[in-house]
Design a protein around this motif. Structure first.
Motif, mmCIF file in Angstrom:
data_model
loop_
_atom_site.group_PDB
_atom_site.id
_atom_site.type_symbol
_atom_site.label_atom_id
_atom_site.label_comp_id
_atom_site.label_asym_id
_atom_site.label_seq_id
_atom_site.Cartn_x
_atom_site.Cartn_y
_atom_site.Cartn_z
ATOM 1 N N PRO A 1 1.033 -0.613 -0.337
ATOM 2 C CA PRO A 1 0.044 0.353 0.017
ATOM 3 C C PRO A 1 0.690 1.534 -0.012
ATOM 4 C CG PRO A 1 -0.882 -1.592 1.690
ATOM 5 C CD PRO A 1 0.035 -2.006 1.161
ATOM 6 N N THR A 2 1.445 1.363 1.012
ATOM 7 C CA THR A 2 3.192 2.182 0.409
ATOM 8 C C THR A 2 3.334 2.689 -0.610
ATOM 9 O OG1 THR A 2 3.249 2.326 2.715
ATOM 10 C CG2 THR A 2 4.688 3.564 1.912
ATOM 11 N N ALA A 3 3.723 1.989 -1.422
ATOM 12 C CA ALA A 3 4.132 1.447 -2.711
ATOM 13 C C ALA A 3 3.570 2.267 -3.617
ATOM 14 C CB ALA A 3 4.888 0.793 -3.192
ATOM 15 N N ILE A 4 2.098 1.745 -3.448
ATOM 16 C CA ILE A 4 1.246 1.823 -4.643
ATOM 17 C C ILE A 4 0.766 3.819 -4.632
ATOM 18 C CG2 ILE A 4 -1.365 2.037 -4.653
ATOM 19 C CD1 ILE A 4 -0.927 -1.094 -4.379
ATOM 20 N N LEU A 5 0.826 4.243 -2.760
ATOM 21 C CA LEU A 5 0.946 5.419 -2.362
ATOM 22 C C LEU A 5 1.688 6.315 -3.041
ATOM 23 C CD1 LEU A 5 -0.764 7.614 -0.645
ATOM 24 C CD2 LEU A 5 1.271 7.059 1.578
ATOM 25 N N LEU A 6 3.123 5.850 -3.204
ATOM 26 C CA LEU A 6 4.082 6.338 -3.229
ATOM 27 C C LEU A 6 3.486 6.585 -5.238
ATOM 28 C CD1 LEU A 6 7.076 5.157 -1.780
ATOM 29 C CD2 LEU A 6 6.386 7.652 -1.049
ATOM 30 N N LEU A 7 3.926 5.990 -5.567
ATOM 31 C CA LEU A 7 3.396 6.496 -7.147
ATOM 32 C C LEU A 7 2.394 6.709 -7.647
ATOM 33 C CD1 LEU A 7 4.584 2.541 -7.866
ATOM 34 C CD2 LEU A 7 5.945 4.406 -8.347
ATOM 35 N N SER A 8 1.348 6.693 -7.036
ATOM 36 C CA SER A 8 0.111 6.816 -7.565
ATOM 37 C C SER A 8 0.396 9.243 -6.907
ATOM 38 C CB SER A 8 -1.275 6.979 -6.711
ATOM 39 O OG SER A 8 -0.870 6.817 -5.245
ATOM 40 N N GLY A 9 1.051 8.735 -5.968
ATOM 41 C CA GLY A 9 0.916 10.427 -5.456
ATOM 42 C C GLY A 9 2.187 11.008 -6.913
ATOM 43 N N ARG B 1 2.468 9.958 -10.052
ATOM 44 C CA ARG B 1 1.667 9.995 -11.153
ATOM 45 C C ARG B 1 0.821 11.165 -11.120
ATOM 46 N NH1 ARG B 1 0.882 4.533 -12.405
ATOM 47 N NH2 ARG B 1 2.500 4.070 -13.673
ATOM 48 N N SER B 2 0.683 12.014 -9.541
ATOM 49 C CA SER B 2 -0.768 12.462 -9.498
ATOM 50 C C SER B 2 -0.299 14.089 -9.216
ATOM 51 C CB SER B 2 -2.061 12.176 -8.793
ATOM 52 O OG SER B 2 -1.461 12.820 -7.140
ATOM 53 N N GLY B 3 0.670 13.956 -9.044
ATOM 54 C CA GLY B 3 1.343 15.307 -9.193
ATOM 55 C C GLY B 3 1.271 16.142 -7.312
ATOM 56 N N ARG B 4 0.805 14.887 -6.829
ATOM 57 C CA ARG B 4 0.667 15.784 -5.055
ATOM 58 C C ARG B 4 1.855 15.569 -4.526
ATOM 59 N NH1 ARG B 4 -3.169 11.136 -4.563
ATOM 60 N NH2 ARG B 4 -1.671 9.995 -4.207
ATOM 61 N N TRP B 5 3.159 15.133 -5.173
ATOM 62 C CA TRP B 5 4.960 15.362 -4.723
ATOM 63 C C TRP B 5 5.224 14.905 -5.884
ATOM 64 C CZ3 TRP B 5 2.212 12.392 -0.969
ATOM 65 C CH2 TRP B 5 1.704 10.804 -0.659
ATOM 66 N N SER B 6 6.778 15.268 -6.238
ATOM 67 C CA SER B 6 7.400 15.162 -6.805
ATOM 68 C C SER B 6 8.156 14.487 -7.450
ATOM 69 C CB SER B 6 8.474 16.469 -6.668
ATOM 70 O OG SER B 6 9.282 16.129 -5.813
ATOM 71 N N ASP B 7 7.957 13.202 -6.738
ATOM 72 C CA ASP B 7 9.076 11.844 -6.766
ATOM 73 C C ASP B 7 8.677 10.837 -5.517
ATOM 74 O OD1 ASP B 7 10.768 12.054 -4.102
ATOM 75 O OD2 ASP B 7 12.181 13.685 -5.327
ATOM 76 N N ALA B 8 9.437 9.663 -5.951
ATOM 77 C CA ALA B 8 9.100 8.922 -5.012
ATOM 78 C C ALA B 8 9.594 8.474 -3.314
ATOM 79 C CB ALA B 8 9.383 6.732 -5.414
ATOM 80 N N ASP B 9 10.362 9.544 -3.585
ATOM 81 C CA ASP B 9 11.305 9.743 -2.312
ATOM 82 C C ASP B 9 10.601 10.485 -1.337
ATOM 83 O OD1 ASP B 9 13.025 7.634 -2.802
ATOM 84 O OD2 ASP B 9 14.128 9.578 -3.351
ATOM 85 N N VAL B 10 9.319 10.921 -1.769
ATOM 86 C CA VAL B 10 9.044 12.596 -1.526
ATOM 87 C C VAL B 10 9.733 13.668 -0.432
ATOM 88 C CG1 VAL B 10 6.459 13.472 -0.403
ATOM 89 C CG2 VAL B 10 6.775 11.254 -0.804
ATOM 90 N N SER B 11 10.656 14.079 -1.846
ATOM 91 C CA SER B 11 12.087 14.671 -1.446
ATOM 92 C C SER B 11 11.396 16.443 -0.899
ATOM 93 C CB SER B 11 12.669 14.628 -2.613
ATOM 94 O OG SER B 11 13.107 13.317 -2.861
ATOM 95 N N VAL B 12 9.997 16.975 -0.980
ATOM 96 C CA VAL B 12 10.069 18.043 -0.933
ATOM 97 C C VAL B 12 9.305 18.202 0.797
ATOM 98 C CG1 VAL B 12 8.947 20.591 -1.341
ATOM 99 C CG2 VAL B 12 9.594 18.662 -2.985
ATOM 100 N N GLU C 1 6.171 18.644 1.190
ATOM 101 C CA GLU C 1 4.822 17.481 0.232
ATOM 102 C C GLU C 1 4.780 16.082 1.553
ATOM 103 O OE1 GLU C 1 6.762 16.320 -3.023
ATOM 104 O OE2 GLU C 1 6.308 18.264 -4.028
ATOM 105 N N ARG C 2 5.190 16.109 2.029
ATOM 106 C CA ARG C 2 5.696 14.751 3.456
ATOM 107 C C ARG C 2 4.193 15.087 4.110
ATOM 108 N NH1 ARG C 2 11.438 13.061 5.066
ATOM 109 N NH2 ARG C 2 12.269 12.965 2.447
ATOM 110 N N GLN C 3 3.857 16.001 4.210
ATOM 111 C CA GLN C 3 2.780 16.203 5.385
ATOM 112 C C GLN C 3 1.366 15.621 4.360
ATOM 113 O OE1 GLN C 3 2.814 17.386 8.463
ATOM 114 N NE2 GLN C 3 4.639 18.321 8.153
ATOM 115 N N ARG C 4 1.624 15.616 3.472
ATOM 116 C CA ARG C 4 -0.104 14.754 2.389
ATOM 117 C C ARG C 4 1.011 12.869 2.751
ATOM 118 N NH1 ARG C 4 0.086 19.096 -0.685
ATOM 119 N NH2 ARG C 4 2.077 18.120 -2.347
ATOM 120 N N PHE C 5 1.839 12.903 2.693
ATOM 121 C CA PHE C 5 2.366 11.575 2.914
ATOM 122 C C PHE C 5 1.837 10.746 4.581
ATOM 123 C CE2 PHE C 5 6.138 8.480 3.955
ATOM 124 C CZ PHE C 5 5.668 7.260 3.239
ATOM 125 N N PHE C 6 2.372 11.677 5.544
ATOM 126 C CA PHE C 6 2.529 10.592 6.618
ATOM 127 C C PHE C 6 1.247 10.286 7.031
ATOM 128 C CE2 PHE C 6 6.822 12.910 7.337
ATOM 129 C CZ PHE C 6 7.293 11.758 7.056
#
Length: 188
Positions: free
Chosen positions: A49-57, A59-70, A73-78
């Motif tokens: 589920p975390t991998a799917i979240l990262l990849l969809s994030g 793709r959708s532009g929620r974050w700039s990369d799969a590392d959630v480097s910004v 943007e991490r406030q939408r990841f945690f």
């Protein structure tokens, strides 16, 4: 050198490093009858589920990369990562996993919560945190496994600095939290 740093950064991605580390723990400490359900539950309940979240994030532009480097943007990841981690702890409890595995899941959950709070001020390195966390746990499993993981953790930290994904303080905080979490999970 940049290609090597990117490869090390990929190897050190928390999903990759944690999955490999859990596989080592399960493979060396538990038989297939007990270990495989635990490994699959963590894979399906937390890591996938975390991998799917990262990849969809990404793709959708929620974050700039799969590392959630910004950091912002991490406030939408945690808010997603923490419940996925909690799901792993619940699955381990439900499967009656050994206490050290449940403790590791609880420490992982705690590390995500601390990282989330720290993220309001600092984008600590989750790569370094989880690489050092896993390395300390693997040292408890066996010196060779731990030494390999520790060397990889150092190289992962170097790669994050080399690629300018983190500052020194972000790396240091991630490393310190990972070391502390690893000691609590493995030796407490």
């Amino acid at each position: 050198m940049t290609t090597l740093a990117r490869l090390l950064s990929w190897i050190g991605h928390p999903l990759v490093f944690v999955l490999a580390s859990v596989a080592v723990v399960v493979g060396t400490q538990l038989g297939p009858r007990t270990g495989l359900p635990i490994l699959f539950a963590l894979l399906l309940g937390t890591l996938l589920p975390t991998a799917i979240l990262l990849l969809s994030g990404v793709r959708s532009g929620r974050w700039s990369d799969a590392d959630v480097s910004v950091r912002k943007e991490r406030q939408r990841f945690f808010p997603w990562a923490v419940p996925f981690s909690l799901a792993g702890v619940i699955a381990m409890w439900w499967l009656q996993a050994p206490s050290y595995i449940i403790r590791g899941g609880m420490v992982t959950l705690g590390l995500f919560l601390v990282s989330w709070l720290a993220n309001f001020r600092l984008k600590l390195s989750l790569h370094a945190l989880f690489a050092f966390y896993c390395a300390i746990i693997l040292l408890r499993i066996g010196l060779i496994w731990g030494a390999i993981a520790l060397v990889l953790a150092v190289l992962v930290a170097w790669s994050r600095l080399f690629l300018r994904r983190h500052t020194r303080i972000e790396l240091i905080v991630g490393i310190v939290l990972g070391l502390m979490g690893g000691f609590v999970a493995a030796w407490w």
